[in-house]
Design a protein around this motif. Structure first.
Motif, PDB file in Angstrom:
ATOM      1  N   LEU A   1       0.852  -1.191   0.000  1.00 20.68           N
ATOM      2  CA  LEU A   1       0.000   0.000   0.000  1.00 20.68           C
ATOM      3  C   LEU A   1       0.887   1.239   0.000  1.00 20.68           C
ATOM      4  O   LEU A   1       2.108   1.129  -0.008  1.00 20.68           O
ATOM      5  N   GLY A   2       0.253   2.437  -0.019  1.00 21.90           N
ATOM      6  CA  GLY A   2       0.998   3.667   0.180  1.00 21.90           C
ATOM      7  C   GLY A   2       1.285   4.491  -1.049  1.00 21.90           C
ATOM      8  O   GLY A   2       2.023   5.473  -0.966  1.00 21.90           O
ATOM      9  N   ARG A   3       0.725   4.130  -2.212  1.00 26.95           N
ATOM     10  CA  ARG A   3       0.992   4.936  -3.401  1.00 26.95           C
ATOM     11  C   ARG A   3       0.183   6.234  -3.432  1.00 26.95           C
ATOM     12  O   ARG A   3       0.584   7.206  -4.048  1.00 26.95           O
ATOM     13  N   GLU A   4      -0.979   6.245  -2.776  1.00 26.46           N
ATOM     14  CA  GLU A   4      -1.893   7.382  -2.879  1.00 26.46           C
ATOM     15  C   GLU A   4      -1.481   8.515  -1.949  1.00 26.46           C
ATOM     16  O   GLU A   4      -1.426   8.333  -0.731  1.00 26.46           O
ATOM     17  N   LEU A   5      -1.216   9.683  -2.517  1.00 24.21           N
ATOM     18  CA  LEU A   5      -0.869  10.868  -1.744  1.00 24.21           C
ATOM     19  C   LEU A   5      -2.091  11.755  -1.576  1.00 24.21           C
ATOM     20  O   LEU A   5      -2.873  11.943  -2.523  1.00 24.21           O
TER      21      LEU A   5
ATOM     22  N   VAL B   1      -3.410  11.443  -5.611  1.00 22.03           N
ATOM     23  CA  VAL B   1      -2.532  11.204  -6.749  1.00 22.03           C
ATOM     24  C   VAL B   1      -1.582  10.068  -6.400  1.00 22.03           C
ATOM     25  O   VAL B   1      -1.157   9.931  -5.253  1.00 22.03           O
ATOM     26  N   SER B   2      -1.277   9.238  -7.386  1.00 21.04           N
ATOM     27  CA  SER B   2      -0.320   8.158  -7.160  1.00 21.04           C
ATOM     28  C   SER B   2       1.098   8.705  -7.250  1.00 21.04           C
ATOM     29  O   SER B   2       1.440   9.444  -8.183  1.00 21.04           O
ATOM     30  N   CYS B   3       1.908   8.315  -6.264  1.00 17.68           N
ATOM     31  CA  CYS B   3       3.315   8.733  -6.286  1.00 17.68           C
ATOM     32  C   CYS B   3       4.179   7.741  -7.058  1.00 17.68           C
ATOM     33  O   CYS B   3       5.362   7.971  -7.278  1.00 17.68           O
ATOM     34  N   GLY B   4       3.575   6.588  -7.433  1.00 18.66           N
ATOM     35  CA  GLY B   4       4.328   5.581  -8.188  1.00 18.66           C
ATOM     36  C   GLY B   4       5.301   4.780  -7.363  1.00 18.66           C
ATOM     37  O   GLY B   4       6.107   4.018  -7.902  1.00 18.66           O
ATOM     38  N   ARG B   5       5.243   4.932  -6.027  1.00 24.52           N
ATOM     39  CA  ARG B   5       6.213   4.230  -5.176  1.00 24.52           C
ATOM     40  C   ARG B   5       5.475   3.222  -4.281  1.00 24.52           C
ATOM     41  O   ARG B   5       5.199   2.111  -4.686  1.00 24.52           O
TER      42      ARG B   5
END
Length: 302
Positions: free
Chosen positions: A165-169, A262-266
């Protein structure tokens, strides 16, 4: 060195027949067919040069002289091997799960869920190991890593990874600060808190919001944890992974001035050595963690 001993299957079949004096009974003990036991004993006899190990009669089977001799020679070593592997297996199953977790995710997301793991799997013990920012995944004191995907490097070939998880900023600030913002472009006048390792986070968010971005960041921090603390203190607006501010949003300590994500892509990944031997506690921990991340979607009203 040439291997002279027969297979364990053949020795187990032979010893089982010795114990119960019956091929049928041995098959029941070993959970195989009677034909499989007979063939295993036959292979053993052939391996020993055609020696006969059992005499068959109407009462069942009896050991020959050579059969008695072989039984005395191998019974203890075979039982010792069984005991050794049982002990090794038990130790492997019961040993703690050793993990290294990137600090902010550990504090904000992982540790608050550990009690649930204990309730579901009370026999799975967790040992937290020191996190290293320059991790190369060659340590032998860690079973799992929970790490962020960094844009400037690839995962090593010897590591298996799975996105959690964790891509969404999302942008967050105090309820008081939120009152100043009606439209995303109003954030141009805000103090925008930056992440020194990911300075493009705000540019990504403004692009998703459809607003031109003027690169003018305020105080910047090297840990997302510090960003969260700074935002809670009212220092400015931070853009952070949504999974890291769940409790703050629920408690109302932070709010989202706008819904845009927004997705950070990480994101955060579960990592382990590809050649690491599986063990029960580790497998259950990984399954639980993956399930937790899959269920980690909720809506907190603005």
């Amino acid at each position: 060195m040439k291997v002279r001993s027969p297979s364990m299957v053949e020795m187990h079949a032979f010893l089982a027949v010795c114990r119960v004096k019956s091929f049928k009974g041995a098959a029941e003990q070993l959970c195989v067919t009677q034909a499989a036991v007979s063939k295993a004993v036959q292979r053993l006899e052939e391996h020993l040069g055609g020696v006969r190990l059992f005499d068959r009669n109407s009462a069942g089977v009896v050991l020959t002289e050579r059969g008695v001799e072989l039984s005395k020679l191998i019974q203890r070593p075979v039982l010792a091997l069984e005991s050794a592997f049982e002990s090794f297996g038990n130790a492997l199953q019961s040993r703690p799960v050793r993990i290294s977790v990137i600090p902010t995710l550990g504090i904000q997301w992982f540790l608050p869920r550990l009690q649930q793991l204990r309730q579901i799997h009370p026999d799975v013990n967790i040992e937290m190991r020191q996190f290293r920012h320059d991790e190369d995944f060659t340590r032998d004191d860690v079973d799992f890593w929970i790490e962020v995907k960094r844009p400037y490097r690839k995962w090593p070939d010897h590591v298996d990874t799975r996105y959690l998880l964790g891509r969404e900023l999302v942008p967050v600030c105090t309820p008081e600060l939120k009152k100043r913002f009606r439209k995303p472009k109003d954030l141009h006048s805000a103090t925008l808190l930056g992440h020194t390792n990911f300075p493009d986070n705000w540019a990504r968010w403004f692009d998703a919001a459809g607003v031109p971005f003027t690169p003018r960041l305020g105080p910047s921090f090297d840990l997302t944890m510090n960003l969260i603390v700074a935002a809670k203190s009212g220092m400015g607006v931070a853009v952070v992974p949504a999974c890291l501010v769940q409790l703050e949003l629920i408690k109302g300590e932070l709010v989202k001035p706008f819904d845009t994500e927004v997705s950070c892509g990480r994101g955060y990944f579960l990592c382990r050595h590809k050649d690491a031997p599986p063990f029960d506690a580790g497998d259950r921990f990984a399954d639980w963690l993956i399930q937790q991340s899959a269920e980690d979607h909720f809506h907190v009203p603005n």
